[in-house]
Design a protein around this motif. Structure first.
Motif, PDB file in Angstrom:
ATOM      1  N   GLN A  21       4.535  64.072  67.274  1.00 40.36           N
ATOM      2  CA  GLN A  21       4.297  63.214  65.936  1.00 40.36           C
ATOM      3  C   GLN A  21       4.722  63.977  64.847  1.00 40.36           C
ATOM      4  N   ALA A  22       5.100  63.118  63.705  1.00 36.28           N
ATOM      5  CA  ALA A  22       5.347  63.959  62.308  1.00 36.28           C
ATOM      6  C   ALA A  22       4.239  64.745  62.014  1.00 36.28           C
ATOM      7  N   ARG A  50       9.672  66.261  60.882  1.00 36.34           N
ATOM      8  CA  ARG A  50       9.566  64.852  60.353  1.00 36.34           C
ATOM      9  C   ARG A  50      10.748  64.093  61.194  1.00 36.34           C
ATOM     10  N   PRO A  51      10.424  62.686  61.021  1.00 39.13           N
ATOM     11  CA  PRO A  51      11.376  62.011  61.879  1.00 39.13           C
ATOM     12  C   PRO A  51      12.806  62.232  61.656  1.00 39.13           C
ATOM     13  N   VAL A 100      11.008  63.350  66.971  1.00 43.44           N
ATOM     14  CA  VAL A 100       9.762  63.302  65.923  1.00 43.44           C
ATOM     15  C   VAL A 100       9.563  61.739  65.691  1.00 43.44           C
ATOM     16  N   SER A 119       7.334  59.056  63.880  1.00 51.18           N
ATOM     17  CA  SER A 119       6.250  58.705  62.768  1.00 51.18           C
ATOM     18  C   SER A 119       4.965  57.930  62.888  1.00 51.18           C
TER      19      SER A 119
END
Length: 124
Positions: free
Chosen positions: A13-14, A87-88, A122, A124
């Motif tokens: 996950q972010a 980050r995504p 990744v 969000s």
């Protein structure tokens, strides 16, 4: 013949972290530049980190500066890419590359050896 094998990719996950590894075999000296690149099709492959193995001089792209750290374990012939605060937009296949001799180009052109890549996702 230099061979590079990446590992350590995955889904996070972010805000999370991952540590990629690149095991290098067949190196005949330390006169190489090491690069981590990433690619999300249809975008072009872009550089993330470049480092001269002999001097340790390194550069980070603006997109990852302050979040990613490259390190090496000479005894294990392994180069690591520690990625924090993901980050995504960091989602990509990450490749390890080596270039023999002088120069450490920012483009994929001119690098002599590539690994198969490891996927980083990744969410969000």
């Amino acid at each position: 013949q230099v061979q590079l094998v990446e590992s350590g990719g995955g889904s996070v996950q972010a805000g999370g972290s991952l540590k990629l590894s690149c095991v290098a075999s067949g190196l005949t000296s330390t006169n190489y530049c090491l690069g981590w690149f990433r690619q999300t099709p249809p975008k072009e492959r872009e550089w993330v980190v470049r480092m001269f193995l002999d001097s340790g001089i390194r550069w980070y792209s603006d997109a990852v500066k302050g979040r990613f750290t490259v390190s090496r374990d000479n005894a294990k012939n392994t180069i690591y890419l520690e990625m924090n605060n993901l980050r995504p937009e960091d989602t990509a296949v990450y490749y390890c590359a080596m270039k023999a001799g002088s120069g450490c180009p920012v483009t994929p052109t001119g690098w002599h050896f590539w690994g198969r890549g490891t996927q980083v996702t990744v969410s969000s």
